[in-house]
Scaffold this motif. Sequence first.
Motif, short mmCIF file in Angstrom:
data_model
loop_
_atom_site.label_atom_id
_atom_site.label_comp_id
_atom_site.label_asym_id
_atom_site.label_seq_id
_atom_site.Cartn_x
_atom_site.Cartn_y
_atom_site.Cartn_z
N ILE A 1 0.90 -1.10 0.10
CA ILE A 1 0.01 -0.14 -0.02
C ILE A 1 0.73 1.25 -0.09
N GLU A 2 1.82 1.11 0.85
CA GLU A 2 2.80 2.34 0.80
C GLU A 2 3.36 2.67 -0.60
N ASP A 3 3.73 1.55 -1.28
CA ASP A 3 4.25 1.82 -2.65
C ASP A 3 3.40 2.66 -3.52
N ILE A 4 2.06 2.38 -3.63
CA ILE A 4 0.96 3.19 -4.29
C ILE A 4 0.89 4.66 -3.80
N PHE A 5 0.94 4.81 -2.46
CA PHE A 5 1.14 6.01 -1.88
C PHE A 5 2.04 7.13 -2.52
N ILE A 6 3.42 6.34 -2.26
CA ILE A 6 4.69 7.05 -2.79
C ILE A 6 4.51 7.26 -4.01
N GLN A 7 3.97 6.49 -5.06
CA GLN A 7 3.72 6.70 -6.34
C GLN A 7 2.92 7.85 -6.83
N THR A 8 1.84 8.13 -5.77
CA THR A 8 0.80 9.08 -6.11
C THR A 8 1.53 10.32 -5.72
N VAL A 9 2.13 10.26 -4.66
CA VAL A 9 2.91 11.68 -4.11
C VAL A 9 3.87 12.24 -5.19
N ALA A 10 4.83 11.13 -5.59
CA ALA A 10 5.78 11.45 -6.50
C ALA A 10 5.20 12.14 -7.95
N ARG A 11 4.05 11.43 -8.31
CA ARG A 11 3.62 11.94 -9.52
C ARG A 11 3.20 13.23 -9.25
N GLY A 12 2.24 13.58 -8.17
CA GLY A 12 1.58 14.66 -7.98
C GLY A 12 2.59 15.57 -7.67
N ARG A 13 3.76 15.68 -7.29
CA ARG A 13 4.54 16.75 -6.73
C ARG A 13 5.73 16.85 -7.78
N GLY A 14 5.80 16.02 -8.84
CA GLY A 14 6.69 16.10 -9.89
C GLY A 14 8.40 15.79 -9.52
N VAL A 15 8.29 14.93 -8.54
CA VAL A 15 9.58 14.18 -8.22
C VAL A 15 9.78 12.76 -8.50
N THR A 16 11.02 12.22 -8.18
CA THR A 16 10.98 10.85 -8.09
C THR A 16 10.36 10.04 -6.87
N GLU A 17 10.30 8.74 -6.94
CA GLU A 17 9.82 8.05 -5.78
C GLU A 17 11.04 7.92 -4.81
N ALA A 18 12.14 8.11 -5.30
CA ALA A 18 13.34 7.97 -4.56
C ALA A 18 13.53 9.24 -3.52
N THR A 19 13.23 10.26 -4.29
CA THR A 19 12.95 11.70 -3.37
C THR A 19 11.96 11.70 -2.41
N VAL A 20 10.74 11.01 -2.67
CA VAL A 20 9.85 10.92 -1.68
C VAL A 20 10.50 10.19 -0.62
N ARG A 21 10.89 9.04 -0.79
CA ARG A 21 11.48 8.07 0.10
C ARG A 21 12.66 8.84 1.08
N SER A 22 13.36 9.44 0.66
CA SER A 22 14.46 10.00 1.34
C SER A 22 14.21 11.33 1.72
N GLU A 23 13.46 12.30 1.18
CA GLU A 23 13.25 13.62 1.47
C GLU A 23 12.21 14.03 2.08
N PHE A 24 10.89 13.15 1.80
CA PHE A 24 9.81 13.53 2.37
C PHE A 24 9.28 13.14 3.77
N GLY A 25 10.25 13.18 4.81
CA GLY A 25 9.92 12.82 6.04
C GLY A 25 10.40 11.56 6.66
N LYS A 26 10.50 10.47 5.68
CA LYS A 26 10.50 9.31 6.07
C LYS A 26 9.31 8.74 7.12
N GLY A 27 8.19 8.99 7.01
CA GLY A 27 7.19 8.57 7.86
C GLY A 27 6.81 9.75 8.79
N GLY A 28 7.80 10.77 9.03
CA GLY A 28 7.87 12.01 9.90
C GLY A 28 6.81 12.98 9.29
#
Length: 308
Positions: free
Chosen positions: A228-255
Amino acid sequence: MNQHVLAAIRSQPWAIMPGYLEAIEAIALRVLDDPAVLALKDDGHQERQLSAVAAMGERAPGTRKAMLRDGIGMLPLLGPVFPRSNIMTEYSGAASLDIAAADLRALQASPEVRQILMVIDSPGGAVAQVNDFARLVAASPKPISVHVTGLCCSAAYWIGSAAAGGISLDPTGVVGSIGVLISTSYQVDPDANGRRDLEIASTNAPNKRPDLSTPEGQAVVRQMLDGIEDIFIQTVARGRGVTEATVRSEFGKGGTLTGKAAKAAGMVDRIEADGLDGAIRRLAKAGPAAPRRTAAANTLTLAQLRAS
């Protein structure tokens, strides 16, 4: 009865700030334990927020909670998010995605609405239908922007990140909590009546009831949450115009992040010093914006998106 309620809450994954899941469990039990609670509304949080939104305009025609001012349709998403109306949405100030979707379609269809502004203050909520609603936001024929007055976390950020018009944030607003969790328990001692519950799964379904006291059992549940988290991250990455790797590393890591830190990470587009009123004035001044899709997208429903 109480154990059945907890079991129902704990049987599904949540995209919500952890402390709020504990609060949802406590509120649900309190409502069922004391029928008098049903006569009470929430603690005033949602009413205060809706009043603040209402002060910015008038009720949009054909909607339950949306407001209208200067061609801007305001769609509130306040409190914990649930897919449908329930005791939490009726008595504890939570949000229903079914109601929000109906209001969104009304705003999309209204000739008085040039742009749509989602007003969010939510810690997130149940995972069910969140991705469908995010797709509905992304497919809107009218531009949708987001303004965060307090929290835009977990499921709420999942939805808000899909808005093509970007995200503005109160200086003290909080975004993030990207990830999925589940609250659960396993029996250690016999219950108060001296009886121990026992469930037996069929031969080819060992993972139907994994042993959560073991790392192996926890890994079974975590695998589901990660999907489920994979789909969450894909949606955020697409909407924010960044890579999934950026979401995983720069978007708080759950924080969570707030203010300038959230903007620096790319999680929001601007800090709105004048809050919600400033966001409305900015959008109204910008005038009409070109639709990103044909008007046919106006008829999309959550059910149609799930089938696509």
